[in-house]
Enzyme design. Structure first.
Site, PDB file in Angstrom:
ATOM      1  CG  ASP A 405      -1.803   1.089   1.034  1.00  0.00           C
ATOM      2  OD1 ASP A 405      -2.165   1.561   0.219  1.00  0.00           O
ATOM      3  OD2 ASP A 405      -2.247   1.340   2.412  1.00  0.00           O
ATOM      4  CD  GLU A 408      -0.548   5.521  -4.052  1.00  0.00           C
ATOM      5  OE1 GLU A 408      -0.072   5.383  -2.802  1.00  0.00           O
ATOM      6  OE2 GLU A 408      -1.274   4.404  -4.324  1.00  0.00           O
ATOM      7  CG  ASP A 483      -7.915   4.824   0.703  1.00  0.00           C
ATOM      8  OD1 ASP A 483      -7.870   3.482   0.677  1.00  0.00           O
ATOM      9  OD2 ASP A 483      -6.951   5.379   1.329  1.00  0.00           O
TER      10      ASP A 483
END
Ligand code: GLC
Length: 799
Positions: A405, A408, A483
Site C-alpha cells: 500500500d 504511489e 480508498d
C-alpha cells in the site's frame, strides 16, 4: 514548466522534411533536416512501435513495462519510396510517412484510414529540467469511441475527456477525479467497426485528450522522456487488448484460494478479534479464504515487525487460522521508519538503499510510522534485499499473501502528497529523477515483494496485492482500486473501474466492497457484494473509523444475501479459474464490457453497467436504492435468466425485475457452466462430482473447464486438466462432445449434468455410442443425469 495543454504553444517545434531513410531488419529510420529521427519497428504485422528523438541519436532503450520474454514476428514487411511519401506495408496495415513533415498515417489493407497524425509529433524544449515535453496529436474520426487507461473513474467511453497519469493517493476520490492510483497509458480507439490501440510507454506524467480540447483531435503528451508509443491494430478490439497484454505481460496463475472471498478492515487486532471474525464466518457459513492484517499488526508501523502485545505468537495464530481454512495476508508499506534501533532501517542505511534528494540527503517524509526513508525499488540490489526480507513472514510465520500500500508513493502533509521531483532513482542503471520514476515506483515495490514471496512460498504460488501500478504490473501482482467511498456513485465507479482494468491488461482487480470511507447502508452493502462476487478480486475492506463492515453488520437479510452470492462465487470457482487461465494464456480480459463483446453493435459503445463475466455469463448490477429491477441492454444472442431459466432474446433493451436478493444475471445459450459444491474455503472438500449446467441451444457453442492442483507449479509440467465441451443442439437432440488435454486427474469421477431449457422429453441416451438405460444415468424429473467424467460423446435424444 508544467504543461497541461496540448494546444499549440509558441515554443512548439516540429519535424521538418525527411532527407533520408534506412532499414535495419525490422526497423526503419527516417532522418529529417532538423535532426529528428523517427524509428519505426515492426513487431508484428499489427503491432508497430514509433520512437522519435530530437537529439540526432537515441538514448538507451529501457522499459519496465514491456515483457522481455514475449516473442515477435511478422509475415510481411515492405518499404516503398514514392515521390512525396514512404510506405511501410505489413500483411495487416499500411503505414504512410510524409516526406514533407514526417507525419504518419496508418491504413488497413483496404485503404481505410485508421489513425492519422494531425500535428503529429511535436515538442517543446524544457529549460528547467532539460529534455523535451513531447507531444502527439491525431485526427479523430466521427463517431469514434475511446476505452482503456486503467483505473479512471469516468464513463467507460472516454470520448470528450482529458485524463492525467500520475500515481496519486486519492483518499475518497470522486467520479471523474484525476489522477488516480494507477498509470496505464494505453487506450483503445473504435470507429467504423475498426479498433486500434495506442500504448504510450513513457513513465513521466502523461496526459491524454480525447476530443476534449478540440472536437476532432486526440492527443497525448508527456512532461519528459521520449515520444515512444506502440500502435496495435485490431480490427477486433479483442486483438488489440490481447496484443497489448501480450506486450506488457501476463500474470502466472494465482493460487485458487485467492479467487475466494477475502475479509479485511483497518484493522483487525488483537488476535482475539481476528479469531472472532474468522469464527463468525464459519458459524454463519459464509465462505471465506482470506483474512487481512492492516498496519496495526506491526510494532509502531515498522514493516516486518509484529506488535507482540496484540499478536504474541503470530506463527501459532497463522497456523490456527490456516487449520480453519483462512490464509493470512499482511500489509507492507514502503516507508521505513527512521529508527536507529530498527533492523530494517539499519540494513538499508548501511547499504545505502534509500532514495536520495538531488543534493545527497535521504528522501525523508511522513507516513504512518512518522518520519520515514524510502527504499529505491528501481535499484535491482534494493529489490533483491527487499525480497529477502520476506523470509520470516512467509517461510517461518506462514503468511500467504502480501498487500503493498501507499506505494504511489504517498507522503503525508506535503504538497503534491508524494516525493518532490528532485529525488534520485537508479531506474535499473539509468539514473533519473522522481519525475521519471514516480509512476513505476509502486510497480517496482510490488515486483520486489513478488520476488520475495515467490521465493519463500515456493513450491506454492505467491499472492501480492498493490495499490499503485504502471502497465506491466500485472506480471507480478493483483490490485485494488484504493480508498473509495460507501456511496451508490462509488458502486457505479467500481463496476466501471473493474471493466476498464480488465481491458487494460490488469484483470486481477477488485474494489473495497461496501466502500472504504464512510458507512454503507445494508442495502448498499448487499448490492456491492452482489457485484463484487463477479469481480476477479473479491474483498470487503473499510477504514474502520465508522461502524462495522462485516457481512453480519447489517442484519439477517443482508447476511443471507451475502451468503447466497458468496456461495455462488464458490460454486463458480472452476468457471472463474478457467477465465483466469484464459487471461494467463491468451491475455483475454476476464471481464468484458459490452463493446468488447460486440463492437459491431453501436448500442454497446456507450454502455457501462452490463458486462460479461468470463465468456458466457452476463452480469448487470443494481446501482440504485429501492430497485425492483432495472432497465438494461442485452447484447446479441439468446440468454437464459440465471434465476428463472427463462430464455430471452438479446440485442435489445429490456426491463428485468429482480428481488432484493438478485441482480440480473444471464447465461448465454449453449453454455456449459462448471460448478463446485459450496465450500467454506477452497479445498475444504473432496467431492465426487463436477456439476455441469447445460443451457440448451438450437445450434453450437464451445465451453471449457481448466483445472489443476489449485496451487503449485506442476501445471507447467502438463499436470492440468483442460476439458473442452462442444455443444450441438437440434430440435429433438443434443450432442455434447468432450475433448480432454493434460495429465492432471481430478478427484471427482462423475459429472452431474443439469439440463436447462430442454425443449423435449428425453427418450434415449447414448454415451460413446452405447445406449444406456435411464436408471443408469439417473435421470429424474429435474432433468439431471450423472455420468462418468471420461465420456467422449453424450447423445440425448428426445421425443
Ligand atoms: C490506505 C489504504 C487502505 C488501508 C490504510 C491503512 O488508506 O488505501 O486500504 O487500510 O491505508 O493501512
Amino acid at each position: 514548466m508544467i504543461t497541461n495543454t496540448e494546444l499549440e504553444n509558441k515554443g512548439d517545434q516540429y519535424p521538418s522534411r525527411i532527407i533520408s531513410f534506412e532499414q535495419d531488419v525490422d526497423s526503419i529510420f527516417f532522418y529529417t533536416e532538423n535532426n529528428i529521427i523517427l524509428k519505426i519497428t515492426i513487431l508484428r504485422d499489427s503491432l508497430i512501435r514509433f520512437r522519435y528523438t530530437t537529439k540526432g541519436y537515441f538514448s538507451k532503450d529501457f522499459s519496465y513495462a514491456i515483457d522481455k520474454t514475449q516473442s515477435h514476428g511478422y509475415n510481411q514487411l515492405d518499404v516503398i519510396e514514392e515521390s512525396t511519401f514512404y510506405m511501410i506495408k505489413t500483411s495487416k496495415v499500411f503505414c504512410k510517412i510524409n516526406k514533407k513533415d514526417a507525419k504518419v498515417g496508418i491504413f488497413d489493407i483496404d485503404g481505410s484510414a485508421i489513425l492519422e497524425d494531425e500535428n503529429g509529433f511535436h515538442w517543446e524544449e524544457c529549460y528547467e529540467h532539460g529534455g523535451n515535453i513531447v507531444k502527439m496529436s491525431k485526427h479523430s474520426k466521427d463517431g469514434e469511441s475511446f476505452y482503456g487507461l486503467g483505473d479512471k473513474a469516468s464513463h467507460l467511453n472516454l470520448k470528450g475527456k482529458r485524463v492525467e497519469n500520475w500515481a496519486m493517493d486519492q483518499y475518497a476520490f470522486h467520479k471523474d477525479q484525476e489522477p488516480l492510483y494507477k498509470v496505464v497509458p494505453f487506450y483503445i480507439g473504435l470507429h467504423h467497426n475498426k479498433s486500434y490501440g495506442i500504448f504510450f510507454d513513457n513513465t513521466f506524467k502523461t496526459f491524454f485528450d480525447f476530443c476534449h480540447e478540440r472536437r476532432n483531435v486526440t492527443s497525448f503528451w508527456a512532461e519528459g522522456g521520449e515520444m515512444n508509443y506502440y500502435f496495435f491494430y485490431g480490427p477486433k478490439m479483442s486483438d488489440v487488448v490481447t496484443t497489448y497484454t501480450h506486450l506488457t505481460g501476463k500474470p502466472e496463475l494465482p493460487p485458487m484460494w485467492t479467487l475466494g472471498y477475502h475479509q479485511c478492515k483497518w484493522s483487525y487486532y488483537p488476535e482475539s478479534k481476528v479469531k472472532e471474525i474468522t469464527s463468525k464466518f464459519r458459524e454463519l457459513k459464509i465462505p471465506c479464504d482470506g483474512i487481512y492484517l492492516d498496519i496495526d499488526y506491526m510494532d509502531g508501523f515498522r514493516c516486518f515487525t509484529w506488535n507482540k502485545e496484540y499478536f504474541p505468537d503470530p506463527k501459532r495464530m497463522v497456523a490456527e487460522l490456516a487449520k480453519d481454512g483462512f490464509k493470512t495476508v499482511v500489509i507492507i508499506d514502503p516507508g521505513i521508519k527512521i529508527d536507529k534501533d530498527y533492523w530494517v532501517y539499519k540494513e538499508a542505511l548501511e547499504n545505502d538503499y534509500f532514495c536520495k534528494r538531488a543534493d545527497g540527503p535521504y528522501m525523508k517524509g511522513k507516513v504512518w510510522p512518522g518520519e520515514c526513508n524510502f527504499p529505491d525499488y528501481t535499484n535491482p540490489a534494493v529489490r533483491e534485499w527487499w525480497a529477502g526480507l520476506f523470509k520470516e513472514l512467509i517461510s517461518e510465520i506462514g503468511v500467504k499473501g502480501v498487500w503493498n500500500d501507499m506505494n504511489e508513493p504517498a507522503v503525508m502533509e506535503v504538497p503534491g502528497k508524494t516525493f518532490p521531483p528532485d529525488v534520485r532513482h537508479d531506474y535499473d542503471g539509468n539514473p533519473c529523477s522522481h519525475r521519471k520514476a514516480h509512476n513505476i515506483y509502486g510497480t517496482q515495490m510490488a515486483r520486489a515483494t513478488y520476488e520475495g514471496v515467490k521465493r519463500f512460498a515456493y513450491p506454492k504460488r505467491p499472492f501480492i496485492i498493490t495499490r499503485s501500478a504502471y502497465s506491466g504490473a500485472q506480471r507480478y501482482t493483483s490490485s485494488w482500486t484504493g480508498d473509495n467511498v460507501a456511496s451508490w456513485e462509488h458502486l457505479w465507479i467500481a463496476n466501471i473501474q473493474m471493466q476498464r482494468m480488465s481491458m487494460s491488461g490488469m484483470g486481477f482487480t477488485g474494489s473495497d466492497i461496501g466502500g472504504f470511507a464512510e458507512q454503507p447502508s445494508g442495502e448498499l452493502y448487499a448490492r456491492w457484494i452482489q457485484l463484487g462476487v463477479f469481480h476477479p478480486f473479491c474483498r470487503t475492506h473499510s477504514s474502520g473509523d465508522h461502524g462495522e463492515q462485516e457481512p453480519w453488520s447489517f442484519g439477517t437479510e443482508v447476511i443471507d444475501i451475502t451468503r447466497k452470492f458468496v456461495e455462488l462465487r464458490y460454486q463458480l470457482l472452476p468457471y472463474l479459474y478457467t477465465m483466469f487461465w484464459n487471461y494467463v494464456n491468451d491475455g483475454t480480459p476476464m471481464l468484458k464490457p459490452l463493446v468488447y463483446f460486440d463492437q459491431e453493435d453501436m448500442h454497446t459503445h456507450y454502455r457501462t453497467d452490463e458486462f460479461i463475466f468470463g465468456n458466457q455469463i452476463l452480469v448487470c448490477p443494481i446501482l440504485e436504492p429501492n430497485a425492483q429491477g432495472r432497465r438494461m441492454y442485452l447484447p446479441k444472442g439468446n440468454w437464459y435468466n440465471y434465476w428463472t431459466n427463462e430464455l430471452v432474446e438479446g440485442k435489445r433493451e429490456l426491463w428485468v425485475s429482480t428481488k432484493f436478493d438478485e441482480i440480473p444475471v444471464f447465461v448465454k445459450e449453449g453454455s456449459i457452466i462448471p460448478k463446485y459444491p459450496v465450500q467454506q474455503y477452497v479445498g475444504e472438500m473432496q467431492f465426487d462430482e463436477l456439476t455441469l449446467d447445460v443451457y440448451y441451444k438450437l445450434g453450437k457453442e464451445k465451453s471449457t473447464v481448466y483445472e489443476d492442483a489449485q496451487d503449485g507449479y506442476d501445471y507447467n509440467k502438463g499436470r492440468f486438466s483442460l476439458r473442452t465441451f462442444s455443444f450441438n443442439g437440434k430440435d429433438k437432440e443434443i450432442i455434447i462432445q468432450q475433448h480432454k488435454e493434460g495429465t492432471f486427474e481430478t478427484t471427482y469421477s462423475k459429472f452431474k449434468i443439469n439440463l436447462k431449457g430442454l425443449p423435449f422429453k428425453v427418450k434415449k441416451i447414448e454415451i460413446d455410442n452405447e445406449k444406456v438405460t435411464l436408471e443408469k444415468v439417473q435421470l429424474n424429473g429435474d432433468n439431471f443425469l450423472i455420468i462418468d467424467k471420461d465420456f467422449s460423446e453424450l447423445h440425448i435424444i428426445g421425443i
